[in-house]
Design an enzyme around this catalytic site. Structure first.
Site, PDB file in Angstrom:
ATOM      1  N   LYS A  68      43.453  39.756  28.647  1.00 49.85           N
ATOM      2  CA  LYS A  68      44.906  39.406  29.340  1.00 49.85           C
ATOM      3  C   LYS A  68      45.906  39.124  28.385  1.00 49.85           C
ATOM      4  CE  LYS A  68      41.526  38.243  32.527  1.00 49.85           C
ATOM      5  NZ  LYS A  68      40.715  37.216  32.820  1.00 49.85           N
ATOM      6  N   ASP A  90      38.833  26.963  28.682  1.00 48.54           N
ATOM      7  CA  ASP A  90      38.817  28.362  29.053  1.00 48.54           C
ATOM      8  C   ASP A  90      40.244  28.665  29.204  1.00 48.54           C
ATOM      9  OD1 ASP A  90      38.822  30.999  30.114  1.00 48.54           O
ATOM     10  OD2 ASP A  90      37.490  30.655  31.646  1.00 48.54           O
ATOM     11  N   TRP A  93      36.984  31.502  38.437  1.00 47.27           N
ATOM     12  CA  TRP A  93      36.377  31.449  37.157  1.00 47.27           C
ATOM     13  C   TRP A  93      35.577  30.004  36.759  1.00 47.27           C
ATOM     14  CZ3 TRP A  93      35.063  35.569  36.094  1.00 47.27           C
ATOM     15  CH2 TRP A  93      35.910  37.045  36.353  1.00 47.27           C
TER      16      TRP A  93
HETATM   17  C1  LIG Z   1      39.451  36.927  33.300  1.00 46.32           C
HETATM   18  C2  LIG Z   1      38.728  35.570  33.330  1.00 46.32           C
HETATM   19  C3  LIG Z   1      37.403  35.275  32.924  1.00 46.32           C
HETATM   20  C4  LIG Z   1      36.629  36.091  33.082  1.00 46.32           C
HETATM   21  O1  LIG Z   1      36.468  37.196  31.724  1.00 46.32           O
HETATM   22  P1  LIG Z   1      35.448  38.421  31.612  1.00 46.32           P
HETATM   23  O2  LIG Z   1      35.812  39.020  30.251  1.00 46.32           O
HETATM   24  O3  LIG Z   1      35.558  39.156  32.863  1.00 46.32           O
HETATM   25  O4  LIG Z   1      33.970  37.697  31.407  1.00 46.32           O
HETATM   26  C5  LIG Z   1      37.076  33.865  32.855  1.00 46.32           C
HETATM   27  N1  LIG Z   1      37.988  33.158  32.897  1.00 46.32           N
HETATM   28  C6  LIG Z   1      39.269  33.329  33.314  1.00 46.32           C
HETATM   29  C7  LIG Z   1      40.348  31.923  33.163  1.00 46.32           C
HETATM   30  C8  LIG Z   1      39.766  34.518  33.235  1.00 46.32           C
HETATM   31  O5  LIG Z   1      41.003  34.746  33.433  1.00 46.32           O
END
Ligand SMILES: *Cc1c(COP(=O)(O)O)cnc(C)c1O
Length: 368
Positions: free
Chosen positions: A203, A179, A104
């Protein structure tokens, strides 16, 4: 495991608390006795205004965010924000630091670089390259080669694919952006050290599509002003998350998820449970004599995503298939990496982790 349900180890969208699912089932028909279903209420209606305010209040309580922080509900997944962050906060003549710690963060770097190539933002620098160590750890402070005067420093606190995490937030001079998608509300985050944090919701926070953004108001005041409103954090703040129709169902669900965390004992309790759950799986890796090979260095192990490999790709698939036959599903690793990944977010039941731990022991005995 409740009737008709499996232990779902999906990395996202992921397992939700059963009590929240029960509320959701009711709400779809008629929510809060309004005679109107959750998906059918106008976002301008009084009922929804109250939901948005309640959700914001719960988020502030759970994250400890005071009035100097804005709380906005946006969309597009974390991935859209890989674009929005440089557009809003990385001026053409500036540089931002992005340590590369897994899939990511690497995507965030690629997206930032594409915007730079298109002449839309400044430059992205990489103060740590995790690829050279197969992304087996998050960098220690001494491994970071930060740019002087960076516009901001962007990192991913929990790396969802290999299952590594930063022990604590890095210490840098630049405004810190994080993030927190795959570990929101699973351990405390020191907001005092950060300027912006964001999480895609599928998540730990509910429904895919919704993105929760917490940003310092003074950061938003300095953001680029000439952006279209749908691309501007300041415009979302100004319109109280509603420059257009927001993700109403996702905001309601986020509110239920955060309230659930608070009633269960808050972030401290989530942290305790997560350490216990993850510990059970790492113990199986460690006692397997190398049959299970963890993708994370032990000092950086994630409590949300436990990733490992068996001695061959054939055994990986055999493991996932046999586990599925016993009601433990979605254990296949990320498609770019393979192996096995057990994602065990806040709502994941302990019984499911215990079942997987004993399955791991048995599987190693019969196949090792
Ligand atoms: C799942 C995830 C993403 C991507 O999320 P989307 O909703 O598919 O854009 C980005 N960063 C992290 C750390 C993730 O776990």
């Amino acid at each position: 495991m409740a009737t008709g349900r499996k232990f779902n180890f999906s990395a996202g969208p992921a397992t939700l608390p059963e009590s929240v699912l029960a509320e959701l089932r009711e709400a779809v028909w008629s929510v809060d006795g309004t005679g109107i279903g959750l998906l059918e209420h106008s976002h301008r209606a009084e009922w929804f205004m109250r939901v948005a305010a309640d959700t914001e209040a719960a988020v502030r309580a759970a994250f400890g965010a005071g009035e100097d922080w804005s709380v906005t509900f946006m969309q597009g997944g974390a991935s859209l924000h890989f674009n929005l962050l440089p557009l809003n906060f990385l001026p053409l003549d500036a540089v931002a630091d992005y340590p590369d710690t897994d899939v990511w963060s690497a995507k965030a770097i690629r997206e930032g670089r594409a915007l730079h190539e298109a002449g839309l933002c400044g430059r992205v620098a990489v103060p740590f390259d995790g690829q050279t160590s197969d992304y087996d750890h998050a960098p220690a402070q001494t491994e970071l080669r930060c740019s002087p005067q960076a516009a901001y420093f962007h990192y991913c606190s929990n790396n969802t694919v290999r299952g590594t995490r930063f022990a604590t937030a890095p210490r840098v001079d630049a405004p810190l952006f994080c993030d927190v998608s795959s570990e929101a509300l699973s351990r405390p985050i020191d907001l005092a050290r950060h300027s912006l944090i964001y999480a895609t919701a599928q998540k730990n926070l509910g429904a895919a599509g919704l993105v929760l953004v917490l940003a310092r108001r003074e950061l938003l005041a300095r953001a680029r002003r000439d952006l279209p409103s749908m691309l501007s954090y300041a415009a979302f703040e100004k319109a109280q998350s509603m420059p257009n129709t927001p993700h109403t169902t996702g905001i309601w669900l986020l509110g239920r998820m955060v309230r659930w965390v608070l009633t269960e004992g808050g972030v401290a309790e989530m942290e305790r449970r997560a350490a216990h759950r993850a510990g059970l799986l790492y113990a199986e890796i460690d006692r397997s004599g190398g049959f299970y090979h963890g993708l994370s260095r032990p000092d950086c192990r994630s409590h949300m995503n436990v990733s490992f490999r068996l001695p061959s790709a054939e055994l990986d698939s055999h493991f996932a298939r046999e586990a599925a036959a016993q009601g433990m599903v979605t254990l296949e690793g990320h498609r770019e990496v393979g192996g096995i990944r057990a994602s065990i977010y806040n709502a994941f039941p302990l019984a499911g982790v215990q079942a997987l731990a004993s399955f791991m022991r048995e599987f190693a005995k019969s196949n090792g």
